[in-house]
Design a protein around this motif. Structure first.
Motif, PDB file in Angstrom:
ATOM      1  N   VAL A 133       4.807  -4.687   7.919  1.00  0.00           N
ATOM      2  CA  VAL A 133       5.322  -3.352   8.262  1.00  0.00           C
ATOM      3  C   VAL A 133       4.312  -2.528   9.059  1.00  0.00           C
ATOM      4  CG1 VAL A 133       6.943  -3.225   6.332  1.00  0.00           C
ATOM      5  CG2 VAL A 133       4.583  -2.476   5.993  1.00  0.00           C
ATOM      6  N   ALA A 134       3.273  -3.171   9.547  1.00  0.00           N
ATOM      7  CA  ALA A 134       2.202  -2.433  10.227  1.00  0.00           C
ATOM      8  C   ALA A 134       2.702  -1.664  11.437  1.00  0.00           C
ATOM      9  CB  ALA A 134       1.086  -3.400  10.635  1.00  0.00           C
ATOM     10  N   ASN A 135       3.766  -2.145  12.063  1.00  0.00           N
ATOM     11  CA  ASN A 135       4.288  -1.475  13.266  1.00  0.00           C
ATOM     12  C   ASN A 135       4.882  -0.098  12.969  1.00  0.00           C
ATOM     13  OD1 ASN A 135       6.307  -3.216  11.932  1.00  0.00           O
ATOM     14  ND2 ASN A 135       7.716  -2.378  13.443  1.00  0.00           N
ATOM     15  N   TYR A 136       5.173   0.196  11.715  1.00  0.00           N
ATOM     16  CA  TYR A 136       5.727   1.506  11.342  1.00  0.00           C
ATOM     17  C   TYR A 136       4.636   2.528  11.017  1.00  0.00           C
ATOM     18  CZ  TYR A 136      10.275  -0.767  10.492  1.00  0.00           C
ATOM     19  OH  TYR A 136      11.453  -1.463  10.606  1.00  0.00           O
ATOM     20  N   ILE A 137       3.437   2.049  10.684  1.00  0.00           N
ATOM     21  CA  ILE A 137       2.462   2.871   9.974  1.00  0.00           C
ATOM     22  C   ILE A 137       1.611   3.734  10.904  1.00  0.00           C
ATOM     23  CG2 ILE A 137       0.498   2.822   8.379  1.00  0.00           C
ATOM     24  CD1 ILE A 137       1.570   0.141   7.335  1.00  0.00           C
ATOM     25  N   ASP A 138       1.453   5.011  10.515  1.00  0.00           N
ATOM     26  CA  ASP A 138       0.530   5.928  11.191  1.00  0.00           C
ATOM     27  C   ASP A 138      -0.770   6.089  10.408  1.00  0.00           C
ATOM     28  OD1 ASP A 138       2.285   6.928  13.425  1.00  0.00           O
ATOM     29  OD2 ASP A 138       3.522   7.542  11.724  1.00  0.00           O
ATOM     30  N   VAL A 139      -0.671   6.035   9.070  1.00  0.00           N
ATOM     31  CA  VAL A 139      -1.831   6.242   8.199  1.00  0.00           C
ATOM     32  C   VAL A 139      -1.782   5.259   7.040  1.00  0.00           C
ATOM     33  CG1 VAL A 139      -3.058   7.870   6.704  1.00  0.00           C
ATOM     34  CG2 VAL A 139      -1.863   8.721   8.728  1.00  0.00           C
ATOM     35  N   VAL A 140      -2.916   4.632   6.747  1.00  0.00           N
ATOM     36  CA  VAL A 140      -3.062   3.850   5.519  1.00  0.00           C
ATOM     37  C   VAL A 140      -3.959   4.641   4.572  1.00  0.00           C
ATOM     38  CG1 VAL A 140      -3.942   1.740   4.459  1.00  0.00           C
ATOM     39  CG2 VAL A 140      -2.767   1.628   6.665  1.00  0.00           C
ATOM     40  N   LEU A 141      -3.451   4.909   3.377  1.00  0.00           N
ATOM     41  CA  LEU A 141      -4.199   5.655   2.367  1.00  0.00           C
ATOM     42  C   LEU A 141      -4.787   4.673   1.349  1.00  0.00           C
ATOM     43  CD1 LEU A 141      -5.128   8.202   0.882  1.00  0.00           C
ATOM     44  CD2 LEU A 141      -2.842   8.346  -0.148  1.00  0.00           C
ATOM     45  N   ILE A 142      -6.103   4.573   1.340  1.00  0.00           N
ATOM     46  CA  ILE A 142      -6.798   3.720   0.372  1.00  0.00           C
ATOM     47  C   ILE A 142      -7.187   4.567  -0.834  1.00  0.00           C
ATOM     48  CG2 ILE A 142      -8.817   2.264  -0.034  1.00  0.00           C
ATOM     49  CD1 ILE A 142      -6.966   1.064   2.044  1.00  0.00           C
ATOM     50  N   MET A 143      -6.698   4.186  -2.003  1.00  0.00           N
ATOM     51  CA  MET A 143      -7.060   4.882  -3.229  1.00  0.00           C
ATOM     52  C   MET A 143      -8.403   4.357  -3.722  1.00  0.00           C
ATOM     53  SD  MET A 143      -4.706   7.089  -3.675  1.00  0.00           S
ATOM     54  CE  MET A 143      -5.329   7.690  -5.245  1.00  0.00           C
ATOM     55  N   ALA A 144      -9.388   5.244  -3.809  1.00  0.00           N
ATOM     56  CA  ALA A 144     -10.721   4.881  -4.281  1.00  0.00           C
ATOM     57  C   ALA A 144     -10.893   5.156  -5.772  1.00  0.00           C
ATOM     58  CB  ALA A 144     -11.781   5.629  -3.482  1.00  0.00           C
ATOM     59  N   VAL A 145      -9.800   5.607  -6.395  1.00  0.00           N
ATOM     60  CA  VAL A 145      -9.695   5.734  -7.850  1.00  0.00           C
ATOM     61  C   VAL A 145      -8.289   5.281  -8.206  1.00  0.00           C
ATOM     62  CG1 VAL A 145     -11.306   7.686  -7.993  1.00  0.00           C
ATOM     63  CG2 VAL A 145      -8.847   8.132  -7.765  1.00  0.00           C
TER      64      VAL A 145
END
Length: 221
Positions: free
Chosen positions: A128-140
């Protein structure tokens, strides 16, 4: 050298004084307002709703970064888009039909975010990478403020950045949420992150001098 974006987590604000809090944060030069939506189901906590988003939208022009920590998010995409979200981020772990949900966000003319919990692989983004504007990585682990930073998040940001670049999605931004302060921003930034959700660790602490605290966060790189 890319600029960083600071996104205060509004769940850490003084809600009895929210209007003034937002105005003070605006004057301090923030880039986004991060709004956590929790349903008490996907995470063991409750936070905010479309009602608050509508109210906040009336008093600020800062983009609203709406993070849905809820089950069955497809039912609520239009609701939050209509409320005033500029970015809607859903957890890949909460989405049985992730492709359909991201299409729905796009159809509502809102930027698309996908969040990954600490134990979730970045490789799941590929279909689904073609849809994505932002990837949110949870560090907690999501749900509560004030948790300790998970050190492996730095390597996860690096792997995610390299993976997205390898697929040709260099413009997808990486956002990190969880114990963001002057110690964690530099390695995360160097790994490829550019948006930082500021909560109790780096912004809402002490006498809450937002202008000074945000300056410290920017200057640490």
């Amino acid at each position: 050298m890319k600029e960083i974006k600071i996104a205060p987590s509004l769940m850490c604000c003084d809600f009895l004084n929210l209007n003034n809090e937002i105005k003070d944060l605006e004057k301090s030069g923030v880039d986004l307002f991060h709004i956590d939506i929790m349903d008490g189901n996907f995470v063991d906590n409750f936070a905010m709703s479309g009602t608050e988003i509508k109210a906040i939208k009336r008093i600020t022009n800062i983009p609203l970064d709406v993070h849905l920590m809820i089950k069955e998010p497809l039912r609520y995409i239009k609701y939050f888009a209509d409320a005033g979200a500029d970015i809607i981020t859903v957890h890949i772990e909460a989405c049985t039909h992730i492709d359909r949900i991201l299409q729905e966000i796009k159809n509502n003319k809102v930027k698309v975010g996908v969040a990954l919990n600490p134990g979730t692989s970045h490789l799941l983004l590929e279909p689904v990478a073609n849809y994505i504007d932002v990837v949110l990585i949870m560090a907690v682990n999501p749900g509560f403020a004030g948790q300790d930073f998970i050190p492996s998040s730095i390597n996860k940001v690096k792997k995610t950045r390299d993976f997205l670049n390898s697929l040709g999605f260099n413009n997808v931004e990486i956002e990190v949420d969880g114990h963001i302060d002057t110690q964690t921003i530099p390695p995360l930034y160097n790994a490829g992150a550019s948006i930082f959700v500021a909560g109790t660790a780096g912004l809402f602490y002490g006498d809450r001098d937002y202008k000074e605290n945000i300056k410290k966060l920017r200057d640490c790189i």
